[in-house]
Design a protein around this motif. Structure first.
Motif, PDB file in Angstrom:
ATOM      1  N   PHE A  92       0.830  -1.203   0.000  1.00  0.00           N
ATOM      2  CA  PHE A  92       0.000   0.000   0.000  1.00  0.00           C
ATOM      3  C   PHE A  92       0.867   1.257   0.000  1.00  0.00           C
ATOM      4  CE2 PHE A  92      -3.352  -2.976   1.112  1.00  0.00           C
ATOM      5  CZ  PHE A  92      -4.388  -2.477   0.353  1.00  0.00           C
ATOM      6  N   ILE A  93       2.022   1.176   0.686  1.00  0.00           N
ATOM      7  CA  ILE A  93       2.909   2.345   0.668  1.00  0.00           C
ATOM      8  C   ILE A  93       3.421   2.593  -0.746  1.00  0.00           C
ATOM      9  CG2 ILE A  93       5.165   3.175   1.428  1.00  0.00           C
ATOM     10  CD1 ILE A  93       4.527   1.913   4.155  1.00  0.00           C
ATOM     11  N   SER A 145     -10.851  -4.041  -6.192  1.00  0.00           N
ATOM     12  CA  SER A 145     -10.536  -3.250  -5.014  1.00  0.00           C
ATOM     13  C   SER A 145      -9.476  -3.953  -4.184  1.00  0.00           C
ATOM     14  CB  SER A 145     -11.813  -3.054  -4.204  1.00  0.00           C
ATOM     15  OG  SER A 145     -11.517  -2.956  -2.844  1.00  0.00           O
ATOM     16  N   ARG A 152      -2.423   3.743 -10.014  1.00  0.00           N
ATOM     17  CA  ARG A 152      -3.778   4.144  -9.603  1.00  0.00           C
ATOM     18  C   ARG A 152      -4.459   4.939 -10.706  1.00  0.00           C
ATOM     19  NH1 ARG A 152      -3.871   7.345  -4.489  1.00  0.00           N
ATOM     20  NH2 ARG A 152      -1.694   7.778  -4.938  1.00  0.00           N
ATOM     21  N   ILE A 207       2.030   1.757  -3.521  1.00  0.00           N
ATOM     22  CA  ILE A 207       0.971   2.241  -4.406  1.00  0.00           C
ATOM     23  C   ILE A 207       0.608   3.684  -4.092  1.00  0.00           C
ATOM     24  CG2 ILE A 207      -1.474   1.945  -4.981  1.00  0.00           C
ATOM     25  CD1 ILE A 207      -1.027  -0.991  -4.878  1.00  0.00           C
ATOM     26  N   ASP A 208       0.698   4.029  -2.801  1.00  0.00           N
ATOM     27  CA  ASP A 208       0.272   5.385  -2.444  1.00  0.00           C
ATOM     28  C   ASP A 208       1.330   6.432  -2.705  1.00  0.00           C
ATOM     29  OD1 ASP A 208      -2.275   4.916  -1.829  1.00  0.00           O
ATOM     30  OD2 ASP A 208      -2.012   4.773   0.338  1.00  0.00           O
ATOM     31  N   TYR A 209       2.608   6.052  -2.558  1.00  0.00           N
ATOM     32  CA  TYR A 209       3.609   7.113  -2.554  1.00  0.00           C
ATOM     33  C   TYR A 209       4.621   7.077  -3.689  1.00  0.00           C
ATOM     34  CZ  TYR A 209       1.587   8.021   1.952  1.00  0.00           C
ATOM     35  OH  TYR A 209       0.704   8.305   2.941  1.00  0.00           O
ATOM     36  N   THR A 210       4.856   5.920  -4.290  1.00  0.00           N
ATOM     37  CA  THR A 210       5.876   5.929  -5.345  1.00  0.00           C
ATOM     38  C   THR A 210       5.264   6.402  -6.658  1.00  0.00           C
ATOM     39  OG1 THR A 210       5.463   3.699  -6.091  1.00  0.00           O
ATOM     40  CG2 THR A 210       7.067   3.971  -4.306  1.00  0.00           C
ATOM     41  N   GLU A 258      -7.899   3.885 -12.775  1.00  0.00           N
ATOM     42  CA  GLU A 258      -9.113   4.708 -12.815  1.00  0.00           C
ATOM     43  C   GLU A 258      -9.568   4.922 -14.246  1.00  0.00           C
ATOM     44  OE1 GLU A 258     -11.064   5.757 -10.458  1.00  0.00           O
ATOM     45  OE2 GLU A 258      -9.769   4.738  -9.005  1.00  0.00           O
ATOM     46  N   GLY A 279       3.462   3.648  -8.370  1.00  0.00           N
ATOM     47  CA  GLY A 279       2.208   3.341  -7.705  1.00  0.00           C
ATOM     48  C   GLY A 279       1.127   4.345  -8.062  1.00  0.00           C
ATOM     49  N   ILE A 280       1.509   5.599  -8.144  1.00  0.00           N
ATOM     50  CA  ILE A 280       0.521   6.634  -8.492  1.00  0.00           C
ATOM     51  C   ILE A 280       0.066   6.453  -9.935  1.00  0.00           C
ATOM     52  CG2 ILE A 280       0.198   9.115  -8.778  1.00  0.00           C
ATOM     53  CD1 ILE A 280       2.190   9.382  -6.370  1.00  0.00           C
TER      54      ILE A 280
END
Ligand SMILES: Nc1ncnc2c1ncn2[C@@H]1O[C@H](COP(=O)(O)OP(=O)(O)OP(=O)(O)O)[C@@H](O)[C@H]1O
Ligand SMILES: [Mg+2]
Lengths: 315, 299, 259
Positions: free
Chosen positions: B164-165, B244, B177, B167-170, B181, B173-174
């Motif tokens: 999750f880190i 999800s 996402r 995906i959220d911060y690198t 979408e 990962g962004i």
């Protein structure tokens, strides 16, 4: 009547030639080949069931062993427990296949593409377990041996062969005719443009249920033929892998519904394991490679043809 | 035995061990969902490839192929898993942009090949593959907690947290996402679809190896063990909505607990049938979790 | 007004997608025996209104009646059964069926041969197919498409595909016919043929609504015109009234400025 109808009629005549050749085969080849070909016919029906779902429903199933098992055990159980011959058990198998196809289609009516494929996967997984645990009726691991002749007095090996051939020809002919029917045409429209089908009176849910019911029925006929032509019904014939092999057979025949096409798929499903039986580990490898090969061929062939055509046109 | 005793001696341990296996299902499901989210492909080869790598760890550390240490074997196996993921994606990537269903069928082909290769290299025998962890057990409020349980929990928490880190911060990962979408808009903005897809495939492969290594000690290792385990992961992913990541975590734990309760209280023989029932039920009760379509299709 | 019984009416139709109001409480009355035009710039909500009338979309508010009976809650297939038929803006023909067969689908709802004759060579099925084919051939001939009957839709130019779509919509003798941009992609002579066919269709008991960007066509064949902009009607009336309406002129000139 019209050009296209004539084409269809002509192609049905063309498919009588292979039928004639197949009908003569038992007098030429040996008994073990007769047996294998019988299985081949049965599996061709299974491939047809999967391809039907693709062609008329636009959906992929990796769980059709559910329906083949249903048909096979309908025949096997009626034969071994009650001595009932195919005359009664085949209609019952068909009925069961159609009903359970519908019963599965209803809860999954809103699923499409990958979601439906995953759900059919669960269906395939549940099959071996059900067979093994209902052993009081299915005979568990040992299975059932189908021995009641269809026509008393005729040699059993020949009966097994010709029944397989007759079933295959009958199912393929019925499916070919279905293409011309009102229901067949509306299903085809519902596959490509569900909203348009809706606007002309064909509900999507109805289309899905009809396709699943028919495909399930054909699957059950495959099972029934498999039981009679293959003489034994056991869980080994309805594993998860067998379900995938049916799909592979369907892909290998490019989802064709004609007799020759499904025979190719059925032969693939039947012969590969036989030919590679000495080296079992190669079977999945070979299936996997063929599946990939056919998919990539289907992907690249039109492109290659186009470039070739362009080059020819330019020259 | 009173009602409370039953609860204490049966239900709690069942839920606890269900949660432990559930974490593993979640690891498997996360891999499937990662790939599905960005490329809409369901990777049916996931289980078989993970199984192959588990066998590689066994072969490399037991002397069948080599006699490396466990750690070295795991590293080699991980590298193999990543290489296989690269290879599979390289072959199917032209299909991915054409039809998700065709590429999904193609992954079945890779699954078959992976299974065949496992058979060719290691045969159809059953082998044991344990984790190099200290064996201990203690009980909390009557609940028996083993070293294995704690290892699984720790590894799962660390892996999922790390995921999750990432995906959220690198950056990758962004991009992942964004592409999940809206692939079209994201590509217009200059994000590279292929590198994001590869990121998902490689991450999934690593998650698969971890899940496989952790699940094997509870049973044994055979050609089908890991593939079967991944089927529960499939169910977990389906229940979680398939698109999800948090959903698959919840789905995994739910499946783990429900399967445990079902096998104990109802029947161990019909677990796959039960799974089928759960999937159908979940898809009907929460169709929106699965069908992402909002507002109906356009005409 | 009241003597017009066979009208398709919508009262206060409001539709929104996730907070975006696409239709803002529309009142419409499409009368039988008239050709009604529905015009408006791109994204005005014309297709969405058709979708509400045919049941493809469920409007959040409002009610729809045909000939005095409510259609609310009826699925699209049931509305088709009442003779409410449409064509699609994006051609929705089945690529696996020949042109004739695609048109035959338009009459399918009037036939009922059973499943047995779908699979077996029975006379009921054969007769049904012949009847359907004859009906399709008649309409195809009317539209000048007799030669294309045996081709696949993909073998036709886009304009002709659109005519096939219209053939499919009219072959079943609908009581309400909603045409979504029927002339898009047609050349001048094809458009003229289409206008002829539409005029011929406008019989006393048919509700005929045409969404169209071709103003010449709309102005010359329509009896009444509804002008839609951002989900609201800005003008309703005869072609002359609409042509003279300042708001309408502004909308159309305005959208020209943007381009
Ligand atoms: N299924 C849907 N989901 C979300 N928004 C939609 C949907 N269908 C239509 N819309 C929106 O509703 C608005 C009206 O669209 P509609 O297709 O009805 O316009 P139109 O008048 O037919 O335009 P055109 O002349 O371009 O065909 C648009 O802004 C469109 O984005
Ligand atoms: Mg429109």
């Amino acid at each position: 009547m019209t050009q296209r109808l004539q084409d269809i009629a002509a192609s049905s005549i063309a498919s009588w030639i292979p039928v004639a050749i197949l009908a003569a085969l038992p007098f030429i080849v040996g008994g073990s080949w007769t047996f294998t070909l019988g299985l081949c016919f049965a599996n061709s029906i299974g491939v047809l069931a999967v391809s039907f779902l693709v062609r008329y429903g636009g959906e992929v199933s990796i769980g059709h062993t559910f329906f083949t098992a249903l048909g096979a055990y309908a025949v096997g159980v009626l034969d071994t427990r009650f001595g009932v011959s195919l005359w009664a058990s085949v209609p019952l198998a068909l009925l069961l296949g159609v009903s359970l196809g519908i019963a599965f289609a209803w809860p999954s009516r809103n699923l499409h593409g990958i979601y439906l494929a995953v759900t059919t996967l669960a269906l395939a997984l549940a099959v071996p377990e059900m067979i093994n645990n209902l052993d009081w009726i299915t005979g568990g691991y040992e299975g059932l041996y189908v021995s009641t002749p269809l026509v008393p007095g005729v040699e059993m090996g020949l009966q097994r062969y010709y029944l397989g051939l007759a079933m295959l020809v009958a199912v393929a002919a019925a499916v070919a005719r279905f293409r011309l029917s009102r229901q067949g045409m509306t299903l085809l429209l519902a596959k490509t443009h569900p909203a348009a089908a809706d606007a002309f009176g064909t509900r999507r849910v109805w289309a899905r249920i009809a396709v699943m019911g028919i495909s399930g029925g054909i699957g059950a006929l495959c099972g029934a033929t498999l039981a009679f032509s293959g003489s034994t019904v056991s869980p080994g014939g309805f594993t998860f892998w067998q379900a995938i092999f049916l799909l592979v057979g369907s892909v290998v025949s490019f989802y064709g519904l004609s007799l020759v096409r499904v025979l190719i798929g059925g032969a693939f499903v039947t012969l590969v394991p036989q030919l590679l039986s000495a080296s079992g580990a190669w079977i999945p490898v070979f299936y996997g490679l063929s599946l990939l090969g056919m998919i990539l061929l289907g992907h690249y062939l039109p492109r290659i043809q186009k470039t070739l055509a362009r080059r020819k046109g330019g020259a | 035995m009173t009602f409370w005793d039953t609860l204490l001696y049966d239900l709690f341990p069942l839920i606890w061990s269900g949660m432990i296996t559930g974490c593993l299902y979640a690891l498997g499901a996360l891999g499937l969902v990662m790939i599905f989210k960005c490329s809409k492909v369901v990777n049916f080869s996931h289980g078989n490839v993970a199984g192959l790598t588990a066998f590689l760890v066994y072969g490399l550390s037991s002397g069948v192929l080599l006699s490396l240490s466990w750690g070295a074997a795991v590293i080699v196996a991980l590298l193999c898993a990543v290489a296989i993921a690269f290879l599979i994606y390289a072959i199917i990537s032209p299909l991915v942009f054409e039809s998700d269903l065709t590429s999904t069928i193609a992954t079945l082909g890779f699954g078959l090949i992976a299974q065949g290769v496992t058979l060719l290299l290691f045969g159809a025998d059953i082998v044991a593959l344990d984790l190099p962890i200290p064996r201990f057990a203690f009980s909390v409020f009557g609940l028996l907690v083993t070293g294995y349980d704690l290892t699984v929990l720790a590894v799962a928490v660390v892996t999922i947290g790390a995921l999750f880190i990432v995906i959220d911060y690198t950056k990758l990962g962004i991009a992942f996402r964004a592409i999940s979408e809206n692939p079209f808009a994201a590509e217009v903005c200059g994000l590279n679809l292929r590198s994001v897809h590869l990121f998902a495939w490689v991450t999934a492969a690593i998650l698969g190896v971890i899940g496989a290594l952790l699940i094997v000690p509870t049973t044994f290792l055979s050609v089908t063990t890991v593939a079967t385990f991944m089927l529960q992961a499939f169910a977990a992913a389906v229940i979680g909505g398939f698109a999800s990541l948090p959903g698959s975590l919840v789905g995994g734990i739910l499946i783990g607990v429900l399967m445990n309760l079902f096998t104990f209280y109802v029947s161990p023989e019909f677990s796959s049938t039960f799974l089928l029932g759960i999937i159908l039920l979940a898809l009907n009760i929460f169709p929106n979790g699965v069908l992402q379509r909002v507002g109906g299709s356009r005409v | 007004m009241d003597q017009v019984t066979n009208a398709l009416r919508g009262d206060g139709i409001a539709l929104s997608f996730g907070g975006i109001k696409v239709l803002k409480g529309l009142d419409v009355e499409f009368r039988a025996g008239e050709i009604t035009g529905l015009i408006g710039p791109n994204g005005a909500g014309k297709t969405s209104l058709f979708n509400c009338l045919t049941g493809a979309y469920r409007p959040q508010h409002g009610s729809i009646t045909y000939a005095g009976t409510s259609l609310d809650g009826l699925p699209p297939a049931a509305r088709a059964g009442k003779g409410i038929v449409r064509s699609f803006q994006h051609v929705a023909l089945c690529p696996d069926l020949s042109v004739r067969e695609n048109v035959m689908i338009g009459v399918a709802r009037n036939y009922s041969a059973g499943w047995a004759s779908a699979f077996l060579p029975l006379s009921a099925g054969r007769k049904e197919r012949q009847d359907m084919a004859a009906a399709a051939d008649r309409v195809l001939a009317d539209l000048g498409l007799a030669d294309s009957a045996d081709l696949l839709p993909s073998e036709l130019p886009p304009g002709t595909q659109r005519l096939v779509e219209i053939a499919r919509a009219i072959v079943g003798k609908p009581s309400v016919l909603l045409l979504d941009e029927p002339a898009a992609g047609l050349n001048n002579s094809e458009t003229r043929d289409l206008m002829k066919v539409l005029r011929k269709l406008a019989s006393t008991d048919l509700v005929l609504v045409v969404v169209e960007h071709d103003m010449d066509l709309v102005m010359s064949i329509c009896d009444r015109i509804y002008v839609l902009n951002f989900g609201e009607f800005v003008a309703v009336g005869t072609p002359e009234e609409v042509r003279g309406n300042e708001d309408v002129v502004r909308i159309y000139l305005g959208s020209d400025d943007d381009e």
